[in-house]
Design a protein around this motif. Structure first.
Motif, PDB file in Angstrom:
ATOM      1  N   LEU A 169      16.868 -26.359  37.303  1.00 39.60           N
ATOM      2  CA  LEU A 169      16.291 -26.685  36.305  1.00 39.60           C
ATOM      3  C   LEU A 169      14.311 -27.727  36.352  1.00 39.60           C
ATOM      4  CD1 LEU A 169      18.760 -26.443  35.171  1.00 39.60           C
ATOM      5  CD2 LEU A 169      18.115 -28.174  33.736  1.00 39.60           C
ATOM      6  N   GLN A 170      13.891 -28.045  38.034  1.00 43.32           N
ATOM      7  CA  GLN A 170      13.352 -28.448  38.105  1.00 43.32           C
ATOM      8  C   GLN A 170      11.707 -27.528  38.305  1.00 43.32           C
ATOM      9  OE1 GLN A 170      13.218 -31.007  41.627  1.00 43.32           O
ATOM     10  NE2 GLN A 170      14.112 -32.022  40.939  1.00 43.32           N
ATOM     11  N   TYR A 197      27.467 -25.894  33.024  1.00 41.45           N
ATOM     12  CA  TYR A 197      26.465 -26.652  32.488  1.00 41.45           C
ATOM     13  C   TYR A 197      26.776 -28.248  33.382  1.00 41.45           C
ATOM     14  CZ  TYR A 197      26.317 -24.684  28.248  1.00 41.45           C
ATOM     15  OH  TYR A 197      26.906 -23.875  27.052  1.00 41.45           O
ATOM     16  N   SER A 201      22.985 -28.637  35.415  1.00 43.16           N
ATOM     17  CA  SER A 201      22.128 -29.773  34.717  1.00 43.16           C
ATOM     18  C   SER A 201      22.029 -31.460  35.422  1.00 43.16           C
ATOM     19  CB  SER A 201      23.287 -30.287  33.476  1.00 43.16           C
ATOM     20  OG  SER A 201      22.627 -31.783  33.140  1.00 43.16           O
ATOM     21  N   GLU A 202      20.621 -31.573  35.315  1.00 36.85           N
ATOM     22  CA  GLU A 202      20.184 -32.910  36.301  1.00 36.85           C
ATOM     23  C   GLU A 202      20.634 -34.375  35.190  1.00 36.85           C
ATOM     24  OE1 GLU A 202      16.434 -31.779  37.274  1.00 36.85           O
ATOM     25  OE2 GLU A 202      17.084 -30.637  38.853  1.00 36.85           O
ATOM     26  N   MET A 203      20.580 -33.666  34.025  1.00 26.26           N
ATOM     27  CA  MET A 203      20.942 -35.380  33.416  1.00 26.26           C
ATOM     28  C   MET A 203      22.519 -35.533  33.197  1.00 26.26           C
ATOM     29  SD  MET A 203      18.671 -35.053  30.032  1.00 26.26           S
ATOM     30  CE  MET A 203      18.591 -36.210  29.691  1.00 26.26           C
ATOM     31  N   THR A 208      22.218 -32.186  27.491  1.00 30.06           N
ATOM     32  CA  THR A 208      20.895 -31.641  26.943  1.00 30.06           C
ATOM     33  C   THR A 208      20.345 -31.629  27.311  1.00 30.06           C
ATOM     34  OG1 THR A 208      19.945 -34.184  26.789  1.00 30.06           O
ATOM     35  CG2 THR A 208      21.295 -33.632  24.768  1.00 30.06           C
ATOM     36  N   ASP A 209      19.791 -31.242  28.447  1.00 28.06           N
ATOM     37  CA  ASP A 209      18.479 -30.392  29.247  1.00 28.06           C
ATOM     38  C   ASP A 209      18.972 -29.134  30.233  1.00 28.06           C
ATOM     39  OD1 ASP A 209      20.410 -30.574  31.122  1.00 28.06           O
ATOM     40  OD2 ASP A 209      19.819 -31.568  32.915  1.00 28.06           O
ATOM     41  N   GLN A 211      19.859 -27.024  26.946  1.00 28.20           N
ATOM     42  CA  GLN A 211      19.870 -26.504  26.227  1.00 28.20           C
ATOM     43  C   GLN A 211      18.522 -25.088  26.154  1.00 28.20           C
ATOM     44  OE1 GLN A 211      21.784 -27.324  23.048  1.00 28.20           O
ATOM     45  NE2 GLN A 211      21.331 -25.277  22.647  1.00 28.20           N
TER      46      GLN A 211
END
Length: 274
Positions: A169-170, A197, A201-203, A208-209, A211
């Motif tokens: 994601l980064q 996920y 996912s980092e959250m 939500t990241d 999506q």
């Protein structure tokens, strides 16, 4: 109606029953505690959430290339299960035929764990999967899909991609591996699992990241080539995950019509459940 009562097929989950099927002696990771769940317990869970069928995946953790637990679950599942097995890269034709006869519809490859070099000689096996109309399932991450694309193209095999391709994601939406995955979708050459996920996912929950990435997969693959999966019982999960809350995330992400396709129509078509 609500997502809990919508009829479903779970397109990626595991059964682990070391009391009846001991772990392979050479595995590096042995799931324990709530990471384990046998077929009988999973069927009880399926009944709670209107899951009619499931595609069981042989886990590298615990069992490596021993598919005994998987095959037993299919044999005693009353038609509810099909399987994705794990085999050596030089798996013989008669072994593939035997697996297929027992309800296995594809073979899993895990470059995210094993790396590319472990699978560098994979192309002959991919061609034999193609000749049997079996799936080649890849769990990749970051840009690991890229070196497999030439051999996938030459073999012409059907491809399943685990866990949204596990993008980094980064690096954003334009990262090379994710764009290559979206191109596969536009070409109609693969099916992607909307799942996993927690693996990228980092959250954390409610993720939500992820999506924008999920939206891009839906747009480029089309709902007909997206299938939902739980990833139960959440091997190596970094925090607590449960079936119900994960379904509620899906309910927020997709319309009822999209869910009907991903939860039922698409997996029924691709995996040919009765």
């Amino acid at each position: 109606m609500g997502i809990f009562s919508e009829k479903k097929i779970d397109s990626h989950c595991h059964v682990l029953d070391p009391a009846r099927f001991p772990y392979h002696p050479d595995v590096s990771y042995r799931p324990a505690g709530q990471e384990m769940g046998n077929a009988a317990y999973f069927q009880a869970l399926m009944d709670c959430y209107a899951v009619h069928h499931a595609l069981l995946v042989g886990p590298n953790s615990g069992y490596a290339t021993d598919n005994s637990c998987l095959l037993d679950a299919i044999a005693h599942g009353g038609g509810r299960f099909k399987g994705i097995a794990v085999v050596p890269n030089d798996c013989a034709d008669h072994q593939l035929d035997a697996l297929q006869a027992q309800g296995v519809i594809g073979i899993a490859f895990n470059p995210s764990l094993m790396g590319f070099d472990f699978y560098a000689d994979l192309e002959p096996l991919l061609k034999r999967l193609k000749s049997r109309n079996m799936w080649a399932q890849f769990q990749v991450e970051h840009d690991l899909l890229l070196p497999f694309l030439p051999m996938i193209q030459r073999a012409g095999v059907k491809v399943l991609i685990d866990h949204c391709g596990r993008p980094h994601l980064q690096k954003g939406m334009e990262q090379t591996g994710f764009q290559a995955l979206l191109a596969l979708g536009r070409e109609g050459r693969a099916v992607v699992k909307i799942s996993g996920y927690a693996k990228f996912s980092e959250m954390g929950y409610p993720f939500t990241d992820v999506q924008p990435y999920v939206d891009a997969l839906l747009k480029n693959f089309g709902a007909q080539n997206c299938v939902w999966a739980s990833d139960w019982p959440y091997l190596k999960a970094p925090y607590r995950l449960d079936y119900g809350p994960m379904l509620k995330v899906l309910e927020r992400q997709f319309s009822e019509a999209e869910r009907t396709t991903m939860l039922w129509d698409a997996p029924m078509h691709h995996f040919q459940f009765a």
